[in-house]
Write a protein that holds these residues in place. Structure first.
Motif, PDB file in Angstrom:
ATOM      1  N   SER A   1       0.858  -1.177   0.000  1.00 34.57           N
ATOM      2  CA  SER A   1       0.000   0.000   0.000  1.00 34.57           C
ATOM      3  C   SER A   1       0.897   1.230   0.000  1.00 34.57           C
ATOM      4  CB  SER A   1      -0.897   0.012   1.242  1.00 34.57           C
ATOM      5  OG  SER A   1      -1.642   1.221   1.315  1.00 34.57           O
ATOM      6  N   VAL A   2       0.750   2.063  -1.013  1.00 36.62           N
ATOM      7  CA  VAL A   2       1.595   3.246  -1.171  1.00 36.62           C
ATOM      8  C   VAL A   2       0.709   4.493  -1.194  1.00 36.62           C
ATOM      9  CG1 VAL A   2       3.306   4.404  -2.609  1.00 36.62           C
ATOM     10  CG2 VAL A   2       3.234   1.903  -2.531  1.00 36.62           C
ATOM     11  N   VAL A   3       1.037   5.460  -0.359  1.00 32.36           N
ATOM     12  CA  VAL A   3       0.297   6.718  -0.346  1.00 32.36           C
ATOM     13  C   VAL A   3       0.839   7.610  -1.462  1.00 32.36           C
ATOM     14  CG1 VAL A   3      -0.288   8.776   0.983  1.00 32.36           C
ATOM     15  CG2 VAL A   3      -0.144   6.551   2.123  1.00 32.36           C
ATOM     16  N   ILE A   4       0.007   7.893  -2.444  1.00 31.95           N
ATOM     17  CA  ILE A   4       0.406   8.701  -3.583  1.00 31.95           C
ATOM     18  C   ILE A   4       0.154  10.177  -3.274  1.00 31.95           C
ATOM     19  CG2 ILE A   4       0.032   9.184  -6.022  1.00 31.95           C
ATOM     20  CD1 ILE A   4       1.224   6.439  -5.471  1.00 31.95           C
ATOM     21  N   PRO A   5       1.163  11.026  -3.372  1.00 29.43           N
ATOM     22  CA  PRO A   5       0.945  12.457  -3.125  1.00 29.43           C
ATOM     23  C   PRO A   5      -0.030  13.047  -4.135  1.00 29.43           C
ATOM     24  CG  PRO A   5       3.112  12.066  -4.101  1.00 29.43           C
ATOM     25  CD  PRO A   5       2.553  10.730  -3.757  1.00 29.43           C
ATOM     26  N   GLN A   6      -0.996  13.798  -3.643  1.00 26.88           N
ATOM     27  CA  GLN A   6      -2.034  14.336  -4.518  1.00 26.88           C
ATOM     28  C   GLN A   6      -1.480  15.260  -5.590  1.00 26.88           C
ATOM     29  OE1 GLN A   6      -4.810  16.119  -1.792  1.00 26.88           O
ATOM     30  NE2 GLN A   6      -5.823  14.191  -1.335  1.00 26.88           N
ATOM     31  N   LYS A   7      -0.427  15.992  -5.265  1.00 24.80           N
ATOM     32  CA  LYS A   7       0.113  16.932  -6.244  1.00 24.80           C
ATOM     33  C   LYS A   7       0.814  16.239  -7.407  1.00 24.80           C
ATOM     34  CE  LYS A   7       4.353  17.777  -3.591  1.00 24.80           C
ATOM     35  NZ  LYS A   7       5.173  18.833  -2.933  1.00 24.80           N
ATOM     36  N   SER A   8       0.977  14.912  -7.311  1.00 27.38           N
ATOM     37  CA  SER A   8       1.594  14.191  -8.424  1.00 27.38           C
ATOM     38  C   SER A   8       0.588  13.926  -9.541  1.00 27.38           C
ATOM     39  CB  SER A   8       2.185  12.871  -7.932  1.00 27.38           C
ATOM     40  OG  SER A   8       1.168  11.981  -7.525  1.00 27.38           O
ATOM     41  N   ILE A   9      -0.710  14.092  -9.270  1.00 28.66           N
ATOM     42  CA  ILE A   9      -1.745  13.865 -10.282  1.00 28.66           C
ATOM     43  C   ILE A   9      -1.897  15.119 -11.139  1.00 28.66           C
ATOM     44  CG2 ILE A   9      -4.171  13.320 -10.688  1.00 28.66           C
ATOM     45  CD1 ILE A   9      -4.188  11.920  -7.969  1.00 28.66           C
ATOM     46  N   TYR A  10      -1.791  14.983 -12.452  1.00 29.63           N
ATOM     47  CA  TYR A  10      -1.895  16.169 -13.304  1.00 29.63           C
ATOM     48  C   TYR A  10      -2.971  16.049 -14.385  1.00 29.63           C
ATOM     49  CZ  TYR A  10       0.362  14.239 -17.495  1.00 29.63           C
ATOM     50  OH  TYR A  10       0.646  13.508 -18.626  1.00 29.63           O
ATOM     51  N   ARG A  11      -3.494  14.831 -14.624  1.00 30.01           N
ATOM     52  CA  ARG A  11      -4.546  14.703 -15.623  1.00 30.01           C
ATOM     53  C   ARG A  11      -5.367  13.446 -15.369  1.00 30.01           C
ATOM     54  NH1 ARG A  11      -2.574  14.038 -21.556  1.00 30.01           N
ATOM     55  NH2 ARG A  11      -4.698  13.336 -21.852  1.00 30.01           N
ATOM     56  N   VAL A  12      -6.613  13.483 -15.848  1.00 31.51           N
ATOM     57  CA  VAL A  12      -7.502  12.314 -15.809  1.00 31.51           C
ATOM     58  C   VAL A  12      -8.110  12.168 -17.196  1.00 31.51           C
ATOM     59  CG1 VAL A  12      -9.583  11.283 -14.838  1.00 31.51           C
ATOM     60  CG2 VAL A  12      -8.026  12.562 -13.356  1.00 31.51           C
ATOM     61  N   THR A  13      -8.032  10.969 -17.754  1.00 26.76           N
ATOM     62  CA  THR A  13      -8.616  10.706 -19.063  1.00 26.76           C
ATOM     63  C   THR A  13      -9.799   9.764 -18.901  1.00 26.76           C
ATOM     64  OG1 THR A  13      -6.433  10.927 -20.092  1.00 26.76           O
ATOM     65  CG2 THR A  13      -8.161   9.894 -21.406  1.00 26.76           C
ATOM     66  N   ILE A  14     -10.913  10.124 -19.498  1.00 26.93           N
ATOM     67  CA  ILE A  14     -12.154   9.362 -19.375  1.00 26.93           C
ATOM     68  C   ILE A  14     -12.305   8.422 -20.565  1.00 26.93           C
ATOM     69  CG2 ILE A  14     -14.668   9.561 -19.217  1.00 26.93           C
ATOM     70  CD1 ILE A  14     -14.234  12.374 -18.073  1.00 26.93           C
ATOM     71  N   ALA A  15     -12.771   7.211 -20.307  1.00 28.63           N
ATOM     72  CA  ALA A  15     -12.958   6.221 -21.369  1.00 28.63           C
ATOM     73  C   ALA A  15     -13.917   6.749 -22.430  1.00 28.63           C
ATOM     74  CB  ALA A  15     -13.480   4.917 -20.782  1.00 28.63           C
ATOM     75  N   PRO A  16     -13.699   6.401 -23.698  1.00 30.37           N
ATOM     76  CA  PRO A  16     -14.504   6.948 -24.800  1.00 30.37           C
ATOM     77  C   PRO A  16     -15.969   6.524 -24.780  1.00 30.37           C
ATOM     78  CG  PRO A  16     -13.049   5.214 -25.584  1.00 30.37           C
ATOM     79  CD  PRO A  16     -12.629   5.520 -24.181  1.00 30.37           C
ATOM     80  N   MET A  17     -16.301   5.456 -24.051  1.00 26.97           N
ATOM     81  CA  MET A  17     -17.676   4.969 -24.035  1.00 26.97           C
ATOM     82  C   MET A  17     -18.543   5.682 -22.993  1.00 26.97           C
ATOM     83  SD  MET A  17     -17.865   2.591 -26.394  1.00 26.97           S
ATOM     84  CE  MET A  17     -19.208   1.488 -25.982  1.00 26.97           C
ATOM     85  N   MET A  18     -17.954   6.559 -22.193  1.00 27.52           N
ATOM     86  CA  MET A  18     -18.688   7.195 -21.113  1.00 27.52           C
ATOM     87  C   MET A  18     -19.262   8.546 -21.541  1.00 27.52           C
ATOM     88  SD  MET A  18     -16.175   6.270 -17.905  1.00 27.52           S
ATOM     89  CE  MET A  18     -17.335   6.991 -16.725  1.00 27.52           C
ATOM     90  N   GLU A  19     -20.313   8.986 -20.840  1.00 27.41           N
ATOM     91  CA  GLU A  19     -20.895  10.297 -21.068  1.00 27.41           C
ATOM     92  C   GLU A  19     -19.934  11.339 -20.522  1.00 27.41           C
ATOM     93  OE1 GLU A  19     -22.842  13.241 -22.375  1.00 27.41           O
ATOM     94  OE2 GLU A  19     -23.712  11.241 -22.735  1.00 27.41           O
ATOM     95  N   PHE A  20     -19.231  12.023 -21.420  1.00 30.35           N
ATOM     96  CA  PHE A  20     -18.104  12.854 -21.015  1.00 30.35           C
ATOM     97  C   PHE A  20     -18.500  13.999 -20.083  1.00 30.35           C
ATOM     98  CE2 PHE A  20     -15.261  16.526 -21.830  1.00 30.35           C
ATOM     99  CZ  PHE A  20     -14.114  16.005 -21.269  1.00 30.35           C
ATOM    100  N   ASP A  21     -19.520  14.767 -20.436  1.00 28.29           N
ATOM    101  CA  ASP A  21     -19.874  15.946 -19.645  1.00 28.29           C
ATOM    102  C   ASP A  21     -20.237  15.579 -18.209  1.00 28.29           C
ATOM    103  OD1 ASP A  21     -19.412  17.630 -21.774  1.00 28.29           O
ATOM    104  OD2 ASP A  21     -21.485  17.535 -22.494  1.00 28.29           O
ATOM    105  N   ILE A  22     -21.032  14.524 -18.052  1.00 24.06           N
ATOM    106  CA  ILE A  22     -21.431  14.099 -16.702  1.00 24.06           C
ATOM    107  C   ILE A  22     -20.228  13.581 -15.931  1.00 24.06           C
ATOM    108  CG2 ILE A  22     -22.834  12.455 -15.404  1.00 24.06           C
ATOM    109  CD1 ILE A  22     -24.878  12.574 -17.649  1.00 24.06           C
ATOM    110  N   ALA A  23     -19.424  12.748 -16.595  1.00 22.79           N
ATOM    111  CA  ALA A  23     -18.239  12.182 -15.938  1.00 22.79           C
ATOM    112  C   ALA A  23     -17.254  13.272 -15.549  1.00 22.79           C
ATOM    113  CB  ALA A  23     -17.572  11.160 -16.849  1.00 22.79           C
TER     114      ALA A  23
END
Length: 204
Positions: free
Chosen positions: A155-177
């Protein structure tokens, strides 16, 4: 690669992009006078057999040069040179082996982070509350369930500031997601994260 990594048959999921420099800091030792009981290796995976051959040849050449240098100096104990190279070979396999992968997986363009931990450094029983490396309290042993099997993991605690982007799967409703992700990030006080919709086609 959405069909490989999502948890359901509807090809829905999220891909998290990390800042490598910030992510690696997770494994830093706060006290420079101490060393943790594990090593961290990271980098891009090599898929080309030509790259594999080049890396192995480069290691073999440096090994040959070192041994020949020891022999030319007339070292009385050549065994020391051989023993040293044995250690180098073992370290080479541990550090480079995980980054060699078959060419058929080239499309993954994988970046790996590998932790090498000695078995006697793993906390068990009464030591279960002891962390990996006395100076690093962000890594500990836990268990997960995969295909019905209980599997030990880290179990590794990931620093929040290391996250810079999130990509949503193409099959999902983009605006809601996108709205849901943005709200989640705000509640966790995670800022400056870009959100995209994947353009990679699904392979059914």
């Amino acid at each position: 690669m959405w069909n490989y990594y999502v948890n359901n048959g509807e090809y829905q999921g999220y891909n998290i992009g990390f800042r490598v420099e910030e992510l690696i800091k997770t494994f830093d030792v706060p006290d420079e006078k101490h060393l943790d009981s594990f090593r961290v290796y990271y980098g891009k995976v090599l898929y080309s057999e030509r790259e594999h051959f080049y890396e192995i040849r480069r290691f073999a050449e440096t090994t040959e040069q070192y041994i020949n240098l020891s022999l030319s100096r007339g070292d009385s104990d050549v065994k020391k040179a051989v023993a040293y190279e044995q250690i180098r070979l073992r370290n080479y396999i541990v550090s480079c082996g995980p980054f060699f992968k078959h060419p058929k997986f080239k499309s993954e363009e994988e970046f790996r982070v590998v932790l090498a931990i000695a078995e006697d450094s793993v906390p068990h029983g009464e030591d279960a509350q002891r962390y990996y490396g006395k100076n690093n309290k962000e890594i500990r042993e836990e268990f997960s369930v995969k295909r019905g099997l209980i599997v030990p993991c880290l179990s590794v605690v990931i620093p929040q500031k290391s996250i810079y982007r999130v990509t949503i799967a193409p099959m999902m409703e983009f605006d809601i997601a996108k709205k849901s992700i943005r709200e989640l990030l705000e509640t966790k006080n995670v800022k400056n994260v870009r959100i995209y919709k994947s353009n990679i086609p699904i392979r059914f």
